[in-house]
Design a protein around this motif. Structure first.
Motif, short mmCIF file in Angstrom:
data_model
loop_
_atom_site.label_atom_id
_atom_site.label_comp_id
_atom_site.label_asym_id
_atom_site.label_seq_id
_atom_site.Cartn_x
_atom_site.Cartn_y
_atom_site.Cartn_z
N LEU A 21 0.83 -1.21 0.00
CA LEU A 21 0.00 0.00 0.00
C LEU A 21 0.87 1.26 0.00
O LEU A 21 0.57 2.23 -0.70
CB LEU A 21 -0.94 0.00 1.21
N THR A 22 1.95 1.23 0.76
CA THR A 22 2.87 2.37 0.80
C THR A 22 3.51 2.58 -0.57
O THR A 22 3.61 3.71 -1.04
CB THR A 22 3.95 2.15 1.89
N ASP A 23 3.91 1.49 -1.23
CA ASP A 23 4.48 1.59 -2.58
C ASP A 23 3.51 2.26 -3.55
O ASP A 23 3.93 2.94 -4.48
CB ASP A 23 4.83 0.21 -3.13
N LEU A 24 2.22 2.03 -3.34
CA LEU A 24 1.21 2.62 -4.22
C LEU A 24 0.91 4.08 -3.85
O LEU A 24 0.08 4.72 -4.48
CB LEU A 24 -0.08 1.79 -4.17
N GLY A 25 1.58 4.58 -2.83
CA GLY A 25 1.39 5.97 -2.42
C GLY A 25 0.14 6.19 -1.59
O GLY A 25 -0.32 7.33 -1.47
N LEU A 26 -0.41 5.13 -1.03
CA LEU A 26 -1.63 5.25 -0.24
C LEU A 26 -1.30 5.42 1.24
O LEU A 26 -0.34 4.84 1.75
CB LEU A 26 -2.51 4.02 -0.44
N ILE A 27 -2.10 6.22 1.91
CA ILE A 27 -1.95 6.42 3.35
C ILE A 27 -2.94 5.48 4.03
O ILE A 27 -4.14 5.52 3.77
CB ILE A 27 -2.22 7.89 3.73
N TRP A 28 -2.44 4.66 4.92
CA TRP A 28 -3.25 3.65 5.59
C TRP A 28 -3.06 3.79 7.10
O TRP A 28 -2.14 4.44 7.57
CB TRP A 28 -2.89 2.25 5.12
N ASP A 29 -3.95 3.14 7.83
CA ASP A 29 -3.90 3.18 9.29
C ASP A 29 -4.36 1.83 9.82
O ASP A 29 -5.24 1.19 9.21
CB ASP A 29 -4.80 4.31 9.80
N THR A 30 -3.80 1.41 10.92
CA THR A 30 -4.22 0.15 11.55
C THR A 30 -4.86 0.38 12.91
O THR A 30 -5.16 -0.57 13.60
CB THR A 30 -3.02 -0.82 11.71
N ASN A 31 -5.05 1.62 13.31
CA ASN A 31 -5.60 1.93 14.61
C ASN A 31 -7.11 2.15 14.56
O ASN A 31 -7.64 3.08 15.14
CB ASN A 31 -4.92 3.18 15.19
N SER A 32 -7.81 1.28 13.87
CA SER A 32 -9.25 1.40 13.74
C SER A 32 -9.91 0.13 14.26
O SER A 32 -9.37 -0.95 14.12
CB SER A 32 -9.64 1.59 12.28
N SER A 33 -11.06 0.26 14.83
CA SER A 33 -11.79 -0.93 15.23
C SER A 33 -13.06 -1.06 14.39
O SER A 33 -13.19 -1.99 13.62
CB SER A 33 -12.11 -0.91 16.72
#
Length: 128
Positions: A21-33
């Motif tokens: 996802l980072t390679d694709l230039g996308l901003i992601w987050d894992t702190n979601s429920s």
């Protein structure tokens, strides 16, 4: 009408997914429920890509593989869903190959991007 969809992927490793996802230039987050995916749908998400229209894209672990969840009617990415999945799969496979070759003592010697969008990797290992 919402088109909330869950699409099975072949993705099994969260760290490789994050790198792809980072390679694709996308901003992601894992702190979601629980987040809103689509107009009226709440979904437990393991990794989220927020969209400006607040209909976010997520990945959900199903004890085997990750599923992509999104409202396809509100898809707001620079690529179509099909192109996104192709690009994500390619980046995921790339990182998987790099990690596996490193485990076997190889290192990347050369990387060539082909005209058709594929990537040619040359790895090497020195035996002493």
């Amino acid at each position: 009408m919402s088109h909330f969809t869950k699409i099975q992927t072949t993705i099994q490793d969260l760290n490789l997914l994050k790198r792809a996802l980072t390679d694709l230039g996308l901003i992601w987050d894992t702190n979601s429920s629980n987040v809103k995916v689509g107009e009226n749908n709440q979904q437990k998400i393991d990794i989220i890509i927020k969209q400006d229209n607040f209909s976010h894209i997520g990945f959900v672990w199903n004890n085997n593989k990750y599923h992509l969840v999104a409202d396809l009617q509100l898809w707001s990415q620079p690529w179509s869903l099909e192109v996104f999945l192709d690009k994500l799969s390619q980046k995921y496979a790339y990182h998987s190959i790099i990690d596996e070759t490193k485990k076997q003592g190889f290192e990347k010697a050369e990387q060539i991007s082909q005209r058709d969008g594929s990537i040619k990797l040359v790895v090497q290992r020195w035996n002493y």
